[in-house]
Every structure is written in structure tokens, then in C-alpha cells.
Scaffold this active site. Structure first.
Site, PDB file in Angstrom:
ATOM      1  N   HIS A   1       0.824  -1.212   0.000  1.00  0.00           N
ATOM      2  CA  HIS A   1       0.000   0.000   0.000  1.00  0.00           C
ATOM      3  C   HIS A   1       0.856   1.259   0.000  1.00  0.00           C
ATOM      4  CE1 HIS A   1      -4.412  -0.841   1.079  1.00  0.00           C
ATOM      5  NE2 HIS A   1      -3.903  -1.973   0.626  1.00  0.00           N
TER       6      HIS A   1
ATOM      7  N   GLU B   1      -6.109  -0.603  -6.296  1.00  0.00           N
ATOM      8  CA  GLU B   1      -7.119   0.248  -5.666  1.00  0.00           C
ATOM      9  C   GLU B   1      -6.723   1.710  -5.861  1.00  0.00           C
ATOM     10  OE1 GLU B   1      -5.286  -1.607  -3.101  1.00  0.00           O
ATOM     11  OE2 GLU B   1      -6.443  -3.455  -3.265  1.00  0.00           O
TER      12      GLU B   1
END
Length: 323
Positions: free
Chosen positions: A38, A107
């Protein structure tokens, strides 16, 4: 038989702690490990997001047995696929063959940081397919030139290649991604125990390939404390991937989950210290056909106590239940 994995969740701990936790997980007897990749945490309350590939390199040197895997890396927006191929080959060498490259279409939360907008899901799948083509070509050695719809590669070559390239896993959430994974992946990755995903994967060429699932859990001797921690840090989990892949910032996840209650979280995530509750949470994955399930203990500071309990109580109970 179901193998039980440990998740290094980069959103909830700093880099040194993540490596320390994995060393302890290896000692506790976990069968494998996975690592999120991330740029942002899901919620501000999680509070971290170090660079996963540096953490993985350190983890490869600090451990000797436990397999490593990205869960998952997007090889098409924040990273160019030629760079992902180099990183993955290096990790396979550092880990002496213990690395698997988990890929997904990404994402918005993490990929927006490089600008350029967020593509539609159809375009993201096109990009992922082209990225896998480039990565596999580079894993074969030699120079690679590529002129594609989404990527160019100019005379790239990986100068340090392992004897065996890392297996490639692809994350799935619906029919389109299952079709892509069945054709292109060595294994399938999912965060929901839906047998239909595996059926679709098999129908598109995935039969007899490994399948890896992931499950959030929240151990604490005090169940109320566990529920509160799970709600504070993981209430986004129930949004579903169609929502989670589109939101651009932790504040958006705060807004999207403002009406999620403690009871909602407690009904979806096993909380407390009753190992039978954790067994029943893993059972749907086993029944769906997942051979590997990576557990995510919620809360960075809770990891040492959780790992002690897992070694003494949880892992033996899960092995009694699932082999």
C-alpha cells in the site's frame, strides 16, 4: 488440509516491527506469509504504510523457512511492470526460492498518487493482462521490447534471475478477473470464501492450481477490546471490492463506513480468545476449496500477544480442525 498463513499488514505497523512480527510468526509455526503493498492505510487509525518491497527484502534476510508473497501488488499504475519483474526476481533470489508474486488490478487508494486518473475496471484488467505478459517475458531472460496498448518496454533485461521464477498469483473478485486469472496465473488469490470464484477460475484454466484466501481476525483476552479495535481499524472490510477499489483516500473510507456498528464488525470478524470462533471463520474457506488461508491479526501493537497465543492455542486448534 489447509495451510495457515500470517499477514504482514503494512497499513498497521512500521517496517522494523513488521519484520520482527514475521520472525516471530515463523517461529510460531505459520506455514506461509503474505504482505500488503500500500501507499496509504485504509483508515487513519491504522497509521502506517511503509514501502512493502523494502520490508520484504529485510524479511527475506531475517527468516529462513517461511514463504513470502505480495498480497497484492498492482503492476500497472504506481509501478511499471518491468520494474515489478525486477523486484520480484530479486526477491526470489534473496529469499532463496520462497517468494510468490501476487498481482491485482489495484485500488485507487494507492494508485492515485502518481496522477493520471483512475481507469475503469475493464481498462484495469486490460492493463493487468498486458503487465503479466511483460513480467513473464522478462522472467525468461534476454532483452524484451514491447509496444502495447498501455505499456512500452525499451530493450529491458533482468540481469539477476533466479533459476525458477516466482509463481504469479492473481487476485479475483468476479467473473472477469477469474477468467483472467485462470488463463494467466499460477495460483488464485481472494479475500472472500466464495466457491463460485474458484469454480469460475477452474473453468478458465485454473483447475488444480493453488488457491489462497485471507481472513481478518482480532485476538484479545477481552472480547470487547477486540471488537473495538476491529471496528476502529477494519470496519472498511465489509464494503466489498467494487467499493474498496474506487475510493481515493482514507477520509473517503471514514465517510463510507460511518454507519458501520460494532455489532456489524463482530458478526463478520472473529473477535476475542475463543479459538473455536476462529475455526468457524476459517471453515467457509476450507469448504469452498481454499488450500491456504492467511490470517490478518488486526492491530499492530497486538501482534506479540497474538503470536504467543497463536503458537500455543490457535495454530494447534486449526490444525486439529483442518489437518
Amino acid at each position: 488440509m489447509v495451510q495457515i498463513g500470517y499477514t504482514m499488514m503494512t497499513e498497521q505497523a512500521g517496517p522494523r516491527d513488521l519484520v520482527d512480527h514475521l520472525v516471530r510468526a515463523e517461529g510460531a509455526g505459520y506455514d506461509f506469509s503474505v504482505t500488503s503493498d500500500h501507499y496509504f492505510p485504509w483508515l487513519r487509525s491504522q497509521g502506517h504504510s511503509p514501502y512493502a518491497w523494502s520490508v520484504l527484502g529485510a524479511a527475506a534476510q531475517a527468516t529462513s523457512r517461511i514463504p513470502l508473497m505480495t498480497y497484492v501488488t498492482c503492476p500497472s499504475v504506481r509501478y511499471h511492470p518491468a520494474v515489478v519483474a525486477q523486484k520480484a526476481a530479486t526477491m526470489q533470489l534473496l529469499s532463496e526460492g520462497r517468494f510468490r508474486l501476487g498481482l491485482g488490478s489495484g485500488e485507487n487508494l494507492n494508485e492515485h498518487v502518481v496522477g493520471g486518473g483512475w481507469p475503469s475496471v475493464d481498462v484495469r484488467h486490460e492493463m493487468l493482462e498486458e503487465a503479466v505478459e511483460i513480467i513473464r517475458a522478462l522472467f525468461k531472460g534476454g532483452h524484451v521490447n514491447h509496444r502495447g496498448t498501455h505499456f512500452d518496454v525499451e530493450s529491458a533485461r533482468l540481469w539477476d534471475l533466479p533459476d525458477e521464477p516466482p509463481p504469479i498469483g492473481i487476485a479475483v473478485s468476479g467473473e472477469q478477473s477469474c477468467a483472467l486469472a485462470g488463463r494467466l496465473a499460477d495460483l488464485v488469490i481472494a479475500t472472500e470464501p466464495k466457491a463460485g470464484l474458484l469454480t469460475a477460475f477452474d473453468q478458465h484454466g485454473g483447475a488444480d492450481k493453488p488457491r489462497v484466501g485471507q481472513l481478518p481476525v482480532c485476538y484479545d483476552p477481552d472480547r470487547d477490546t477486540a471488537v473495538k479495535r476491529a471496528h476502529a481499524q477494519f470496519r472498511w472490510f465489509g464494503n466489498g471490492w467494487k467499493v474498496n477499489s474506487e475510493l481515493p483516500h482514507p477520509d473517503a473510507f471514514e465517510s463510507a463506513t460511518q454507519f458501520v456498528t460494532h455489532d456489524d464488525v463482530a458478526s463478520a470478524i472473529p473477535c476475542g480468545d475463543n479459538p473455536d470462533d476462529f475455526v468457524e471463520a476459517v471453515r467457509p474457506y476450507a469448504e469452498a476449496g481454499f488450500g491456504e488461508v492467511a490470517l490478518v491479526q488486526i492491530g499492530g501493537e497486538s501482534q506479540p500477544a497474538y503470536l504467543d497465543w497463536a503458537e500455543k492455542t490457535l495454530l494447534p486448534t486449526l490444525r486439529d480442525a483442518f489437518g
